[in-house]
Design a protein around this motif. Structure first.
Motif, PDB file in Angstrom:
ATOM      1  N   PHE A 376       0.865  -1.180   0.000  1.00  0.00           N
ATOM      2  CA  PHE A 376       0.000   0.000   0.000  1.00  0.00           C
ATOM      3  C   PHE A 376       0.897   1.224   0.000  1.00  0.00           C
ATOM      4  O   PHE A 376       1.660   1.452   0.948  1.00  0.00           O
ATOM      5  CB  PHE A 376      -0.903  -0.006   1.236  1.00  0.00           C
ATOM      6  CG  PHE A 376      -2.282  -0.507   0.960  1.00  0.00           C
ATOM      7  CD1 PHE A 376      -3.383   0.099   1.514  1.00  0.00           C
ATOM      8  CD2 PHE A 376      -2.491  -1.586   0.106  1.00  0.00           C
ATOM      9  CE1 PHE A 376      -4.672  -0.362   1.246  1.00  0.00           C
ATOM     10  CE2 PHE A 376      -3.753  -2.059  -0.160  1.00  0.00           C
ATOM     11  CZ  PHE A 376      -4.868  -1.451   0.405  1.00  0.00           C
ATOM     12  N   VAL A 377       0.822   2.033  -1.080  1.00  0.00           N
ATOM     13  CA  VAL A 377       1.671   3.212  -1.248  1.00  0.00           C
ATOM     14  C   VAL A 377       0.794   4.449  -1.104  1.00  0.00           C
ATOM     15  O   VAL A 377      -0.223   4.576  -1.782  1.00  0.00           O
ATOM     16  CB  VAL A 377       2.357   3.214  -2.635  1.00  0.00           C
ATOM     17  CG1 VAL A 377       3.292   4.413  -2.757  1.00  0.00           C
ATOM     18  CG2 VAL A 377       3.113   1.918  -2.856  1.00  0.00           C
ATOM     19  N   THR A 480      -9.886  -9.616   2.433  1.00  0.00           N
ATOM     20  CA  THR A 480     -10.118  -8.339   3.102  1.00  0.00           C
ATOM     21  C   THR A 480      -9.181  -8.156   4.274  1.00  0.00           C
ATOM     22  O   THR A 480      -8.697  -7.051   4.554  1.00  0.00           O
ATOM     23  CB  THR A 480     -11.582  -8.248   3.570  1.00  0.00           C
ATOM     24  OG1 THR A 480     -12.430  -8.499   2.464  1.00  0.00           O
ATOM     25  CG2 THR A 480     -11.872  -6.875   4.152  1.00  0.00           C
ATOM     26  N   ALA A 481      -8.892  -9.245   5.003  1.00  0.00           N
ATOM     27  CA  ALA A 481      -7.985  -9.155   6.140  1.00  0.00           C
ATOM     28  C   ALA A 481      -6.571  -8.792   5.694  1.00  0.00           C
ATOM     29  O   ALA A 481      -5.865  -8.028   6.368  1.00  0.00           O
ATOM     30  CB  ALA A 481      -7.978 -10.485   6.890  1.00  0.00           C
ATOM     31  N   ALA A 482      -6.148  -9.324   4.560  1.00  0.00           N
ATOM     32  CA  ALA A 482      -4.816  -8.985   4.047  1.00  0.00           C
ATOM     33  C   ALA A 482      -4.744  -7.512   3.656  1.00  0.00           C
ATOM     34  O   ALA A 482      -3.751  -6.828   3.913  1.00  0.00           O
ATOM     35  CB  ALA A 482      -4.472  -9.871   2.851  1.00  0.00           C
ATOM     36  N   ILE A 483      -5.798  -7.012   3.030  1.00  0.00           N
ATOM     37  CA  ILE A 483      -5.830  -5.594   2.647  1.00  0.00           C
ATOM     38  C   ILE A 483      -5.807  -4.717   3.893  1.00  0.00           C
ATOM     39  O   ILE A 483      -5.097  -3.703   3.952  1.00  0.00           O
ATOM     40  CB  ILE A 483      -7.074  -5.309   1.792  1.00  0.00           C
ATOM     41  CG1 ILE A 483      -6.984  -6.063   0.459  1.00  0.00           C
ATOM     42  CG2 ILE A 483      -7.231  -3.816   1.546  1.00  0.00           C
ATOM     43  CD1 ILE A 483      -8.208  -5.941  -0.403  1.00  0.00           C
ATOM     44  N   LYS A 484      -6.563  -5.124   4.906  1.00  0.00           N
ATOM     45  CA  LYS A 484      -6.583  -4.364   6.155  1.00  0.00           C
ATOM     46  C   LYS A 484      -5.202  -4.374   6.819  1.00  0.00           C
ATOM     47  O   LYS A 484      -4.749  -3.365   7.371  1.00  0.00           O
ATOM     48  CB  LYS A 484      -7.628  -4.947   7.095  1.00  0.00           C
ATOM     49  CG  LYS A 484      -7.776  -4.167   8.396  1.00  0.00           C
ATOM     50  CD  LYS A 484      -8.865  -4.776   9.274  1.00  0.00           C
ATOM     51  CE  LYS A 484      -8.979  -4.001  10.585  1.00  0.00           C
ATOM     52  NZ  LYS A 484     -10.011  -4.588  11.481  1.00  0.00           N
ATOM     53  N   ALA A 485      -4.516  -5.518   6.764  1.00  0.00           N
ATOM     54  CA  ALA A 485      -3.184  -5.604   7.341  1.00  0.00           C
ATOM     55  C   ALA A 485      -2.201  -4.671   6.627  1.00  0.00           C
ATOM     56  O   ALA A 485      -1.371  -3.998   7.249  1.00  0.00           O
ATOM     57  CB  ALA A 485      -2.685  -7.042   7.283  1.00  0.00           C
ATOM     58  N   ALA A 486      -2.291  -4.616   5.298  1.00  0.00           N
ATOM     59  CA  ALA A 486      -1.418  -3.708   4.543  1.00  0.00           C
ATOM     60  C   ALA A 486      -1.720  -2.263   4.898  1.00  0.00           C
ATOM     61  O   ALA A 486      -0.821  -1.420   5.006  1.00  0.00           O
ATOM     62  CB  ALA A 486      -1.597  -3.939   3.046  1.00  0.00           C
TER      63      ALA A 486
END
Length: 507
Positions: A376-377, A480-486
């Motif tokens: 995530f940039v 979704t959990a991976a996106i939230k972690a990023a």
């Protein structure tokens, strides 16, 4: 999907063949396509001819400017040597002890052969003539009010000074410019100046001998905007300050260059070539009027264009309806496809296509039990950047960051997308945490090294924070959990100073 597209194309081709066999209108439309192609080729040729005329004129202006610049620089160098010879001679006691006629010959010997020279004088600290190149007995005159005197008096480090145009008091008001150098006593105090007057006739004759067309123009301008000489010659323009003109601001933008602009002096649109002198506060401008160098092209374009209209009208009229319909359909399909997958500003994948890519790669990683990484940039303090520099500059910064991201991922399987606003996502299949962190650091460094000024940032330039997460999806894992972690890793990078890469570590 590919098979379906192939079948559809085959059906479309069969339909076209049936129409070609059944309808003479379709045959006529083929002729219309040929006519359109011919018109297109004609337009390309005419456009290329116009560009050739423009390029040829630009090359010609550059050559003319180079010839004039070298001539002026050569004479300025000669005049500067003459001034320096006088300065050196005045510092030699044996020269100053010579009788006046011999001293004058020694001091002004180097200037004897210089063309277009006016007076060459030595002035004392009060501005009075003490040595005159024209006679053994100096002429009477005080020039303390002239800029070439006051600048040298008030600025010990002025060096060679080139004055604005003036009318000579010793030569019946002849238009001139002066080159002057300071004379200093051993203690550094002001002792006067040495000046050399150059007739503006030199520049007038030089410019008049160069061919620029009936509406062409050539000018020598000081860096402060003062007009030294202009062709066509008008005495009222000499000495005028044009620093407020848009053309002059272009002259200061680069050492040399070319542009098209309408002149503020006479309202004629011209192609300009300008050249800043590297060792003198002067700018040389050469310009050709568009109506002159496009005249032959316009005549040729009118002839060819008229013939193409006559021969192509019948074909175009018959194919207008069909061609318009096809163009609208192809344009709509192209726009829809582009909008469906690409972000128009950055050229990266958009959020919609990102969702498809994430879902596909997540399922593949789960199936293959391979690691998948997300970056995530987020551009630091981007709102402050927009508020300071404007939204157009913000769009340019987004595009530059997108280029940095694209150039930093090298594998065909890696994907970059604009997530929204100033946020970007990079999908890295089969990439462990160490590799993902390395790529993230490469992206962060590339963005920082772009050197885009950002007054609202603690780093003085545009930077980005990057959150990294790497996972091997399990059966019950959710994307979704991976996106939230990023996103959490990105937040940590922001919270701990920005312009850094943060790896997600579960609690």
């Amino acid at each position: 999907m590919i098979k379906n597209e192939t079948n559809w194309i085959a059906c479309l081709t069969g339909g076209i063949r049936q129409k070609l066999a059944a309808s003479s209108l379709v045959v006529a439309s083929c002729g219309a396509v040929i006519a359109i192609v011919m018109v297109g080729l004609c337009l390309v040729v005419l456009y290329q001819a116009r560009q050739d005329a423009l390029d040829h004129t630009r090359d010609k202006l550059r050559d003319i400017a180079l010839v004039a610049q070298r001539d002026i620089e050569r004479n300025l160098e000669l005049y500067e040597l003459s001034l320096q010879a006088v300065v050196d001679g005045l510092q030699q006691p044996d020269v100053m002890a010579l009788p006046p006629h011999l001293r004058r010959q020694v001091l002004f010997d180097r200037a004897a052969s210089a063309k277009y020279l006016g007076s060459m004088l030595v002035l004392d600290e009060a501005g009075n003539i003490v040595i005159d190149s024209g006679s053994d007995a100096p002429r009477q005159g005080n020039f303390a009010d002239r800029s070439y005197f006051s600048v040298q008096r008030d600025n010990p480090g002025a060096g060679l000074y080139i004055s604005d145009p003036f009318r000579s008091r010793l030569r019946g008001g002849a238009p001139s410019i002066a080159l002057s150098r300071r004379l200093s006593r051993p203690d550094g105090s002001f002792a006067g100046i040495v000046l050399l007057a150059v007739n503006l006739e030199y520049f007038h004759n030089l410019f008049a001998g160069l061919s620029l067309g009936s509406h062409g123009s050539m000018a020598l301008v000081g860096r402060d905007g003062t007009m030294v000489m202009r062709q066509p010659y008008d005495p009222r323009i000499i000495g005028r300050n044009i620093s407020g003109a848009s053309t002059f601001r272009r002259f200061l933008s680069a050492p040399e260059g070319s542009f098209s602009e309408t002149a503020s002096i006479d309202g004629i649109r011209r192609l300009y070539w300008f050249q800043n002198f590297p060792h003198a506060p002067l700018i040389l401008m050469v310009a050709a009027a568009e109506e002159d160098f496009y005249a032959a092209w316009r005549r040729r374009a009118m002839t060819i264009g008229s013939l193409m209209l006559v021969f192509g009208f019948a074909f175009v009229a018959l194919s207008m309806l069909l061609g318009a319909q096809m163009r609208r359909r192809m344009r709509a399909e192209s726009d829809l496809q582009l909008l469906a997958h690409t972000d128009g500003l950055t050229g990266l994948n958009n959020r919609r296509s990102l969702g498809e890519i994430l879902d596909k790669e997540w399922r593949r990683a789960r199936r293959m039990h391979s690691v998948m990484s997300l970056l995530f940039v987020d551009i630091d303090r981007f709102k402050a950047y927009n508020d300071t520099y404007g939204h157009q500059a913000g769009d340019d910064a987004l595009a530059a960051v997108a280029r940095c991201i694209s150039e930093s991922i090298r594998r065909p399987a890696d994907t970059a997308a604009r997530y929204g606003g100033e946020e970007f996502v990079v999908v890295l299949p089969d990439t462990p945490a160490s590799g993902a962190t390395e790529i993230a650091e490469r992206i962060r460094s590339a963005i920082c090294e772009c050197g885009i000024a950002h007054a609202g940032s603690e780093y003085g330039r545009v930077t980005a924070s990057i959150g990294v997460v790497s996972r091997v999806p399990l059966t019950d894992d959710d994307l979704t959990a991976a996106i939230k972690a990023a996103d959490e890793a990105l937040y940590n990078a922001k919270a701990t100073g920005r312009n850094k890469v943060s790896q997600f570590h579960p609690s």
